[in-house]
Scaffold this active site. Structure first.
Site, mmCIF file in Angstrom:
data_model
loop_
_atom_site.group_PDB
_atom_site.id
_atom_site.type_symbol
_atom_site.label_atom_id
_atom_site.label_comp_id
_atom_site.label_asym_id
_atom_site.label_seq_id
_atom_site.Cartn_x
_atom_site.Cartn_y
_atom_site.Cartn_z
ATOM 1 N N ARG A 101 0.786 -1.237 0.000
ATOM 2 C CA ARG A 101 0.000 0.000 0.000
ATOM 3 C C ARG A 101 0.821 1.293 0.000
ATOM 4 O O ARG A 101 0.260 2.358 0.145
ATOM 5 C CB ARG A 101 -1.003 0.044 1.161
ATOM 6 C CG ARG A 101 -1.960 -1.145 1.219
ATOM 7 C CD ARG A 101 -3.240 -0.822 1.957
ATOM 8 N NE ARG A 101 -3.021 -0.241 3.269
ATOM 9 C CZ ARG A 101 -4.000 0.313 3.994
ATOM 10 N NH1 ARG A 101 -5.230 0.373 3.534
ATOM 11 N NH2 ARG A 101 -3.728 0.808 5.197
ATOM 12 N N ASP A 102 2.118 1.206 -0.200
ATOM 13 C CA ASP A 102 2.900 2.437 -0.345
ATOM 14 C C ASP A 102 4.179 2.188 -1.138
ATOM 15 O O ASP A 102 5.256 2.680 -0.787
ATOM 16 C CB ASP A 102 3.233 3.043 1.020
ATOM 17 C CG ASP A 102 3.678 4.507 0.911
ATOM 18 O OD1 ASP A 102 3.361 5.147 -0.118
ATOM 19 O OD2 ASP A 102 4.339 5.006 1.838
ATOM 20 N N LEU A 103 4.055 1.461 -2.229
ATOM 21 C CA LEU A 103 5.220 1.206 -3.073
ATOM 22 C C LEU A 103 5.570 2.457 -3.874
ATOM 23 O O LEU A 103 4.702 3.097 -4.451
ATOM 24 C CB LEU A 103 4.950 0.051 -4.033
ATOM 25 C CG LEU A 103 4.922 -1.350 -3.435
ATOM 26 C CD1 LEU A 103 4.521 -2.363 -4.501
ATOM 27 C CD2 LEU A 103 6.265 -1.721 -2.824
ATOM 28 N N ASN A 107 10.933 3.871 -1.583
ATOM 29 C CA ASN A 107 10.760 2.787 -0.616
ATOM 30 C C ASN A 107 11.436 1.495 -1.070
ATOM 31 O O ASN A 107 11.167 0.423 -0.529
ATOM 32 C CB ASN A 107 9.278 2.534 -0.334
ATOM 33 C CG ASN A 107 8.709 3.527 0.656
ATOM 34 O OD1 ASN A 107 9.456 4.204 1.345
ATOM 35 N ND2 ASN A 107 7.392 3.626 0.723
ATOM 36 N N THR A 140 1.356 6.877 -1.955
ATOM 37 C CA THR A 140 1.785 8.208 -2.359
ATOM 38 C C THR A 140 1.126 8.573 -3.683
ATOM 39 O O THR A 140 1.015 7.741 -4.588
ATOM 40 C CB THR A 140 3.321 8.243 -2.481
ATOM 41 O OG1 THR A 140 3.879 7.881 -1.209
ATOM 42 C CG2 THR A 140 3.818 9.615 -2.888
#
Length: 299
Positions: A101-103, A107, A140
């Site tokens: 949920r935040d690739l 990261n 993001t």
């Protein structure tokens, strides 16, 4: 890692501790704490030390991006190496019912031996079938899937795969693919690139919570080929598969790993052939030299 509350950090580390894979950042241990750390909600931990992220490779207080220095000339073989490792790690995560949920590029970490590590599990969640409702305010903005932008509370591994498409395109183009400054602009950029979605290509599109709040432009064309005119048919096919509007039709990590893009020339390079960051490489060389000198002194 973004500013998260202790419960979110514990949940993040709980997921990391429950998994072990070569492309996941390794949590070694956490420690009980009292005093000032306890008062401000800090949780001391020991994690695997890695070289900087792919977007901000630091060198002696001089931040560098992947567009700078050695990364400027990173060819497709190196892009394929990064993305193949990312997909391998995601396949493992998704098979264990974890959605990141935040690739995003920042990261993804890389060791000095070229091994890519997926980091920052602050927004990661375990999911089930049928999927539970979750907040759409995740990922993001530049890497956020259209179903999230349009208010869907049903989240699957497909949101990670959209982000993979954005990462692959960013590494190929040496710049972000969809750098929106607001959710409205982000939707507009997606439509400019892929065309206007409809019920035919995305069943259920018209019923998404926020569809009625936006006036979307009528744009009937997919412009990926114009964006990447030099990319092979296999590469364009993979990008199109990752950028499917319908989450149910979007490529999975397993589908992507089987793509002919990774089997055609130039082939993915070996991780150890990836460019390294000079201060880490020099440190490793000097360290091994010092060890050798110490051994000779003992003899």
């Amino acid at each position: 890692m973004p500013q998260l509350g202790p419960s979110s950090i514990l949940q993040s580390w709980g997921l990391i501790a429950a998994l072990y894979y070569m492309t996941l950042i390794l949590l070694i241990a956490t420690f009980p704490c009292s005093g000032c750390c306890k008062k401000i909600g800090w949780i001391p931990a020991c994690v695997l030390s890695l070289t900087p992220d792919l977007q901000g490779a630091a060198a002696a207080n001089q931040p560098r991006t992947i567009l700078h220095s050695t990364w400027l000339y990173m060819g497709q073989s190196k892009v394929k190496c990064i993305c193949f490792q990312l997909l391998t790690g995601l396949q493992y995560l998704h098979k264990n019912f974890i959605v990141h949920r935040d690739l995003k590029v920042s990261n993804l970490l890389m060791t000095d031996k070229g091994c890519v590590k997926i980091a920052d599990f602050g927004l990661a969640r375990a999911y089930s079938v049928p999927a539970k409702q979750m907040t759409p305010k995740v990922v993001t903005l530049w890497y956020r899937a259209p179903e999230l932008l349009l208010g869907s509370t049903t989240q699957t591994t497909a949101i990670d795969m959209w982000a993979v498409g954005c990462i692959l395109a960013e590494l190929l183009a040496h710049k972000p693919l969809l750098p929106g400054t607001s959710e409205i602009q982000q939707i507009d950029l997606i439509i400019q690139l892929l065309g206007t979605p409809n019920e035919t290509i995305w069943p259920g599109f018209s019923k998404l919570p926020l569809v009625g709040q936006y006036t979307v432009r009528k744009q009937p064309y997919n412009n990926l080929k114009h964006k990447f005119p030099w990319l092979s048919e296999a590469g364009l096919r993979l990008l199109n598969f990752l950028f499917m509007y319908d989450p149910k039709k979007r490529a999975t990590a397993e589908d992507s790993l089987a793509s002919s893009y990774f089997k055609e020339k130039p082939l993915p390079c070996e991780p150890q052939l990836m460019p390294t960051f000079p201060h880490h490489r020099n440190k490793r060389v000097s360290s091994s030299g010092a060890e050798g000198q110490a051994k000779r002194c003992k003899q």
